[in-house]
Design a protein around this motif. Structure first.
Motif, mmCIF file in Angstrom:
data_model
loop_
_atom_site.group_PDB
_atom_site.id
_atom_site.type_symbol
_atom_site.label_atom_id
_atom_site.label_comp_id
_atom_site.label_asym_id
_atom_site.label_seq_id
_atom_site.Cartn_x
_atom_site.Cartn_y
_atom_site.Cartn_z
ATOM 1 N N LEU A 198 0.855 -1.180 0.000
ATOM 2 C CA LEU A 198 0.000 0.000 0.000
ATOM 3 C C LEU A 198 0.891 1.229 0.000
ATOM 4 N N PHE A 199 0.318 2.366 -0.284
ATOM 5 C CA PHE A 199 1.095 3.593 -0.320
ATOM 6 C C PHE A 199 1.721 3.883 1.039
ATOM 7 N N LYS A 200 2.922 4.423 1.012
ATOM 8 C CA LYS A 200 3.674 4.687 2.225
ATOM 9 C C LYS A 200 2.890 5.568 3.196
ATOM 10 N N ASN A 201 2.243 6.598 2.687
ATOM 11 C CA ASN A 201 1.580 7.536 3.586
ATOM 12 C C ASN A 201 0.288 6.972 4.185
ATOM 13 N N ILE A 202 -0.216 5.880 3.635
ATOM 14 C CA ILE A 202 -1.439 5.291 4.188
ATOM 15 C C ILE A 202 -1.104 4.334 5.328
ATOM 16 N N MET A 203 -0.161 3.441 5.100
ATOM 17 C CA MET A 203 0.128 2.413 6.100
ATOM 18 C C MET A 203 1.625 2.281 6.339
ATOM 19 N N GLU A 204 2.298 3.394 6.537
ATOM 20 C CA GLU A 204 3.738 3.386 6.728
ATOM 21 C C GLU A 204 4.138 2.554 7.947
ATOM 22 N N CYS A 205 3.316 2.549 8.977
ATOM 23 C CA CYS A 205 3.668 1.860 10.224
ATOM 24 C C CYS A 205 3.743 0.349 10.062
ATOM 25 N N VAL A 206 3.143 -0.217 9.053
ATOM 26 C CA VAL A 206 3.161 -1.665 8.896
ATOM 27 C C VAL A 206 3.997 -2.103 7.701
ATOM 28 N N GLY A 207 4.742 -1.210 7.102
ATOM 29 C CA GLY A 207 5.491 -1.534 5.891
ATOM 30 C C GLY A 207 6.807 -2.209 6.143
ATOM 31 N N ARG A 208 7.426 -2.651 5.063
ATOM 32 C CA ARG A 208 8.744 -3.273 5.102
ATOM 33 C C ARG A 208 9.803 -2.197 4.993
ATOM 34 N N ASN A 209 11.012 -2.526 5.424
ATOM 35 C CA ASN A 209 12.145 -1.623 5.300
ATOM 36 C C ASN A 209 13.229 -2.309 4.477
ATOM 37 N N PRO A 210 13.056 -2.357 3.142
ATOM 38 C CA PRO A 210 14.042 -3.043 2.304
ATOM 39 C C PRO A 210 15.385 -2.324 2.288
ATOM 40 N N LYS A 211 16.411 -3.031 1.831
ATOM 41 C CA LYS A 211 17.772 -2.489 1.812
ATOM 42 C C LYS A 211 17.913 -1.257 0.929
ATOM 43 N N ASN A 212 17.043 -1.139 -0.100
ATOM 44 C CA ASN A 212 17.157 0.005 -1.002
ATOM 45 C C ASN A 212 16.590 1.291 -0.399
ATOM 46 N N GLY A 213 16.025 1.218 0.819
ATOM 47 C CA GLY A 213 15.530 2.407 1.508
ATOM 48 C C GLY A 213 14.145 2.850 1.096
ATOM 49 N N LYS A 214 13.548 2.231 0.109
ATOM 50 C CA LYS A 214 12.215 2.612 -0.354
ATOM 51 C C LYS A 214 11.173 1.767 0.372
ATOM 52 N N ASN A 215 10.858 2.178 1.617
ATOM 53 C CA ASN A 215 9.897 1.367 2.346
ATOM 54 C C ASN A 215 8.477 1.682 1.898
ATOM 55 N N LYS A 216 7.678 0.637 1.827
ATOM 56 C CA LYS A 216 6.296 0.750 1.409
ATOM 57 C C LYS A 216 5.416 0.204 2.518
ATOM 58 N N GLY A 217 4.262 0.800 2.682
ATOM 59 C CA GLY A 217 3.300 0.271 3.625
ATOM 60 C C GLY A 217 2.660 -0.964 3.043
ATOM 61 N N GLY A 218 2.127 -1.815 3.911
ATOM 62 C CA GLY A 218 1.465 -2.997 3.394
ATOM 63 C C GLY A 218 1.007 -3.932 4.482
ATOM 64 N N ILE A 219 0.273 -4.929 4.055
ATOM 65 C CA ILE A 219 -0.174 -5.984 4.956
ATOM 66 C C ILE A 219 0.176 -7.327 4.336
ATOM 67 N N LYS A 220 0.253 -8.334 5.179
ATOM 68 C CA LYS A 220 0.536 -9.681 4.722
ATOM 69 C C LYS A 220 -0.691 -10.529 5.028
ATOM 70 N N VAL A 221 -1.102 -11.321 4.048
ATOM 71 C CA VAL A 221 -2.253 -12.200 4.194
ATOM 72 C C VAL A 221 -1.747 -13.639 4.208
ATOM 73 N N HIS A 222 -1.976 -14.331 5.328
ATOM 74 C CA HIS A 222 -1.624 -15.741 5.454
ATOM 75 C C HIS A 222 -2.909 -16.531 5.258
ATOM 76 N N THR A 223 -2.864 -17.535 4.405
ATOM 77 C CA THR A 223 -4.059 -18.314 4.090
ATOM 78 C C THR A 223 -3.770 -19.801 4.239
ATOM 79 N N VAL A 224 -4.674 -20.506 4.944
ATOM 80 C CA VAL A 224 -4.593 -21.953 5.099
ATOM 81 C C VAL A 224 -5.744 -22.563 4.302
ATOM 82 N N VAL A 225 -5.405 -23.504 3.431
ATOM 83 C CA VAL A 225 -6.415 -24.190 2.630
ATOM 84 C C VAL A 225 -6.275 -25.685 2.865
ATOM 85 N N ASN A 226 -7.372 -26.341 3.189
ATOM 86 C CA ASN A 226 -7.364 -27.801 3.259
ATOM 87 C C ASN A 226 -7.186 -28.308 1.835
#
Length: 189
Positions: free
Chosen positions: A41-69
């Motif tokens: 997601l855009f940095k300014n929307i969800m910066e607090c949950v984003g990744r901090n990659p080595k290139n310094g361009k952190n992006k906001g985002g969420i991770k979806v874990h899914t379990v399927v039988n």
């Protein structure tokens, strides 16, 4: 919470109609497959949950874990986390029992969780990480009738860190050759 309860009640009631293949009938256990996807997601929307990659361009985002039988076409569990949360944290959400085998990628490797699965008699299958340090304990016999590319079947021991000490954990490591991709793979169980 209300919709979650309704979903699980409907899945319990109509799950048999969603069967894709009778895996449980063949191996007598429920196979559950899980993985995650990151939704950036855009940095300014969800910066607090984003990744901090080595290139310094952190992006906001969420991770979806899914379990399927493996027998069904709809998920039995969906869990959301911050994008920067490591996948192995999701293992705490899984219900363990001796009638279940979990299948997941090596991003979820957590030897303390594998020890817990073993204690609870819950099966699991995952790829071994390339940098895993282990000791080979025993070579298992590969029957001549097996023609699926199995190269080695071993019992290994991995040290699991606990507080101020380490304890050995025995796992099965199967190495096989994938003819289609012309690569070797090592699986832990």
């Amino acid at each position: 919470m209300v919709f979650e309860n309704i979903y699980h009640q409907l899945l319990k009631q109509y799950g048999d109609y969603l069967l894709d293949s009778p895996i449980k009938d063949v191996i007598k256990k429920q196979v559950k497959i899980f993985d995650s996807s990151t939704i950036s997601l855009f940095k300014n929307i969800m910066e607090c949950v984003g990744r901090n990659p080595k290139n310094g361009k952190n992006k906001g985002g969420i991770k979806v874990h899914t379990v399927v039988n493996a027998n069904e076409i709809v998920p039995s569990l969906v869990w959301f986390s911050e994008a920067k949360t490591h996948d192995h944290k999701f293992l705490e959400k899984l219900e363990c029992d001796e009638n279940t085998i979990y299948v997941f990628d090596k991003g979820y490797n957590d030897y303390k969780a594998f020890e817990y699965f073993t204690t609870e008699k819950t099966g699991f299958v995952t790829r071994i990480k390339n940098n895993t340090s282990y000791r080979k304990i025993e070579n298992l016999n590969i029957e001549e009738s097996i023609h699926n590319g199995v190269l080695k079947d071993e019992i290994i021991e991995i040290d699991v860190k606990k507080a101020k000490e380490t304890a050995p954990l025995k796992l099965r490591k199967v190495t096989f050759y994938d003819r289609l991709n012309k690569r070797e793979f090592a699986i832990l169980s």
